[in-house]
Scaffold this motif. Sequence first.
Motif, mmCIF file in Angstrom:
data_model
loop_
_atom_site.group_PDB
_atom_site.id
_atom_site.type_symbol
_atom_site.label_atom_id
_atom_site.label_comp_id
_atom_site.label_asym_id
_atom_site.label_seq_id
_atom_site.Cartn_x
_atom_site.Cartn_y
_atom_site.Cartn_z
ATOM 1 N N UNK A 223 24.335 -68.478 -19.549
ATOM 2 C CA UNK A 223 23.085 -68.349 -20.302
ATOM 3 C C UNK A 223 22.868 -69.605 -21.129
ATOM 4 N N UNK A 224 21.721 -70.254 -20.929
ATOM 5 C CA UNK A 224 21.328 -71.392 -21.753
ATOM 6 C C UNK A 224 20.001 -71.051 -22.415
ATOM 7 N N UNK A 225 19.877 -71.409 -23.704
ATOM 8 C CA UNK A 225 18.688 -71.009 -24.439
ATOM 9 C C UNK A 225 18.389 -71.995 -25.552
ATOM 10 N N UNK A 226 17.120 -72.024 -25.949
ATOM 11 C CA UNK A 226 16.696 -72.692 -27.173
ATOM 12 C C UNK A 226 15.436 -72.008 -27.675
ATOM 13 N N UNK A 227 15.005 -72.393 -28.876
ATOM 14 C CA UNK A 227 13.835 -71.757 -29.467
ATOM 15 C C UNK A 227 14.197 -71.053 -30.756
#
Length: 335
Positions: A223-227
């Motif tokens: 899982x990769x995420x930003x925000x």
Amino acid sequence: MKHGKKIALWTLLGVTLLGLVLAGTGMALGASPYLDFGPEGIQVAGSRTAVEGELEIGPFTDLTLTANTADIELIPSDHYAVAYRVEEEAAIPSAQHQGERLILSQQGRSGFRINLGFFPSGQDPYIRVYYDASRPLGTVDLSLACGDATLTGVDAESLAITSAQGNVVYKGRANALSFTLSCGDLTLAAQAEMLQMNVSLGDVQMKDCSLDSLTGTLACGSLTANGTIGQSHLTLNLGDFTFTGGEIGNVTYQGDCGSCVVEGKLTGNNSFALDMGDLTIRSSLPRDQYHLDLSCDMGEARVNGGADQGGQDAQAPYGIQARVSAGDIEANFLS
């Protein structure tokens, strides 16, 4: 009995190999052959011809769609329509209205089957649903057996997608989002109050997401995420979690095998538990904003480059508790 099973197995393998040879020969001669293993037996054909058309539908705000074998697109537009390209007449979707709800169902042939079909280039099956973007969608529920789902610019009150095999791409806004994928990748650029996801085999990429809460389980995948994520509860059995850029808070994270990297503004009270893997935290806030409680059974905990188990700053507004069984903890804060 065992001897009979062996004969049947070798016969099946032989027929399969023969079918693949015939299919390869057909492709070399310019055809588009396919093999189909199902309740009807093994079928080998020289080519596949797609069936194309369009359904007449009326306005709707809610949508329920069940698809057997097709890529699905939900497209904001200025009108209502369903366009399709399917593999056979039996796979043409049916449409009916129940008040404001449109129900689309693609049946096709039933029973477990393995299909090694090859459509000509650019002729993959699809179902495309066009709707008037000036009328907001309510409840959207998609159930897919085999095929990708693409929803770009789609806003709804609630959206749920269940996919057995295929990738899902969603960009839009909703109060509640739910994704259940058995085998496939999930790509999101979403704004939502609540996001729930359960992925058995596949990676998840979340870009520029704005979420009040996130609950997710990944059995095998990263899982990769930003925000901006207000609260998250994540479980990764086999895979890495990487959050880079933005704000995340009140994280509850359980990782069985894989690394965890959180970079950005980390707020709230956070708990990390890793069985096997390294934990890396790079916060844009100063060290004195956190109460730390860090421990490693087999590894080392370091804060801003030095050994530090935490424990001080009990009155700090934010907290990080981390337990790593086999791996290191590296925490860096704004000096």
